[in-house]
Design a protein around this motif. Structure first.
Motif, PDB file in Angstrom:
ATOM      1  N   ASP A   9      48.507  42.710  42.391  1.00  0.00           N
ATOM      2  CA  ASP A   9      47.355  41.908  41.962  1.00  0.00           C
ATOM      3  C   ASP A   9      46.568  41.403  43.172  1.00  0.00           C
ATOM      4  N   GLN A  10      45.529  40.599  42.919  1.00  0.00           N
ATOM      5  CA  GLN A  10      44.643  40.163  44.000  1.00  0.00           C
ATOM      6  C   GLN A  10      45.253  39.061  44.868  1.00  0.00           C
ATOM      7  N   GLN A  31      37.964  36.202  31.834  1.00  0.00           N
ATOM      8  CA  GLN A  31      38.766  37.419  31.767  1.00  0.00           C
ATOM      9  C   GLN A  31      39.138  37.751  30.324  1.00  0.00           C
ATOM     10  N   ASN A  86      44.483  33.572  36.866  1.00  0.00           N
ATOM     11  CA  ASN A  86      43.601  33.446  38.032  1.00  0.00           C
ATOM     12  C   ASN A  86      44.095  32.312  38.916  1.00  0.00           C
ATOM     13  N   TRP A 105      49.754  39.213  36.064  1.00  0.00           N
ATOM     14  CA  TRP A 105      48.785  39.763  37.017  1.00  0.00           C
ATOM     15  C   TRP A 105      47.732  38.701  37.300  1.00  0.00           C
ATOM     16  N   SER A 107      44.240  37.261  39.331  1.00  0.00           N
ATOM     17  CA  SER A 107      43.017  37.535  40.090  1.00  0.00           C
ATOM     18  C   SER A 107      42.779  36.401  41.085  1.00  0.00           C
ATOM     19  N   ILE A 109      39.219  35.269  42.972  1.00  0.00           N
ATOM     20  CA  ILE A 109      37.802  35.671  43.013  1.00  0.00           C
ATOM     21  C   ILE A 109      36.958  34.719  43.854  1.00  0.00           C
ATOM     22  N   ASP A 114      34.833  40.937  44.709  1.00  0.00           N
ATOM     23  CA  ASP A 114      36.152  40.598  44.152  1.00  0.00           C
ATOM     24  C   ASP A 114      36.160  40.794  42.634  1.00  0.00           C
ATOM     25  N   SER A 115      35.071  40.393  41.987  1.00  0.00           N
ATOM     26  CA  SER A 115      34.971  40.517  40.533  1.00  0.00           C
ATOM     27  C   SER A 115      35.000  41.975  40.102  1.00  0.00           C
ATOM     28  N   GLN A 117      36.266  44.468  41.702  1.00  0.00           N
ATOM     29  CA  GLN A 117      37.621  44.976  41.933  1.00  0.00           C
ATOM     30  C   GLN A 117      38.552  44.526  40.803  1.00  0.00           C
ATOM     31  N   MET A 118      38.445  43.258  40.407  1.00  0.00           N
ATOM     32  CA  MET A 118      39.275  42.729  39.328  1.00  0.00           C
ATOM     33  C   MET A 118      39.056  43.507  38.033  1.00  0.00           C
ATOM     34  N   GLN A 121      40.630  46.895  38.268  1.00  0.00           N
ATOM     35  CA  GLN A 121      42.090  46.828  38.274  1.00  0.00           C
ATOM     36  C   GLN A 121      42.644  46.480  36.888  1.00  0.00           C
TER      37      GLN A 121
END
Length: 268
Positions: A9-10, A31, A86, A105, A107, A109, A114-115, A117-118, A121
């Motif tokens: 995850d991020q 999300q 998050n 998982w 995120s 951000i 970043d968003s 990519q989220m 993913q």
């Protein structure tokens, strides 16, 4: 993609899913909306009381509490095979407890990149890569056409009242302000600083944006800010368009362009 599959995850955590998740709990409003827009309505089993979009569909799901106070017994009853959270919006202790039981998982951000990519993913996590790619391309195209404010305008963006709390640096809203060409006067402070009337007066913003969330600012609040900063333009703005980093970003460029245009017209 073949399962079992390990995802990172991020925040750098690894989770292994034995199969495509069928029982998803979302701990973050923006999300949650993304999951619905990815076509996962039948696989979403739980969400928070702050998950308000899409309006009719969220009503049919189990509420697991708020973003900062999960009802773990409710989550246990739902038996999720994937939880999506998050870093900023959820709380570390609660997430750690959930991670001991379930694949979680997370995120993290700060920027539009970043968003995107989220979203991609989460598309991979849920087997909705094609839809996720369609969303990210649409969002990137929209922001690619955004025309920022042409001159620097010192701006304060408020998210809370009693006490006043503004947007500092190191967060997604500050990034959106930069995208619009608005110069955040509290960017030298981290996160969401508490601001006294005296500090606001000394900072002397030319533009004050009052967010519709989490505090529901309205025009009735203009007078108190006008008293502190008589020269400033004051506007209530849709907080979702500045802070939601899921699929709502498809709608954000048009809205933000409207704000930029209004500020420009009022400045002339």
């Amino acid at each position: 993609m073949r399962f079992p599959y390990t995802f990172t995850d991020q925040m750098g955590h690894s989770i292994t899913l034995p199969q495509l998740p069928q029982r998803i709990v979302s701990l973050v409003p923006s999300q949650t909306e993304l999951l619905f827009d990815l076509g996962l309505e039948d696989r979403i089993v739980g969400l928070t009381k702050f998950c308000i979009h899409p309006k009719e569909k969220v009503k049919q799901k189990t509420i697991i509490g708020g973003t900062k106070n999960f009802k773990k017994e409710v989550i246990d009853e739902l038996q999720p095979d994937l939880i999506i959270g998050n870093k900023e919006e959820n709380y570390e202790e609660g997430i750690a407890q959930l991670q001991g039981k379930y694949p979680v998982w997370m995120s993290d951000i700060y920027t539009l990149e970043d968003s995107l990519q989220m979203i991609n993913q989460i598309g991979q996590l849920t087997g909705t890569e094609a839809k996720a790619e369609e969303l990210t391309q649409g969002i990137a195209a929209g922001f690619g056409q955004l025309q920022p404010f042409q001159t620097t305008i010192p701006t304060a963006y408020f998210i809370w009242r009693g006490p006043y709390m503004a947007v500092g640096s190191d967060n997604f809203i500050d990034h959106m302000l930069q995208r619009c060409g608005f110069s955040n006067i509290f960017a030298d402070q981290s996160r969401y600083p508490e601001v006294s009337p005296e500090q606001l007066q000394a900072a002397a913003p030319k533009l004050i944006l009052l967010s519709s969330e989490p505090y529901p600012f309205q025009e009735k609040h203009f007078a108190e800010f006008q008293e502190i900063c008589p020269e400033a333009k004051i506007k209530v703005v849709d907080g979702e368009m500045f802070s939601w980093y899921g699929s709502r970003l498809l709608k954000a460029p048009e809205y933000l362009q409207g704000v930029i245009k209004e500020v420009g017209e009022e400045s002339n």
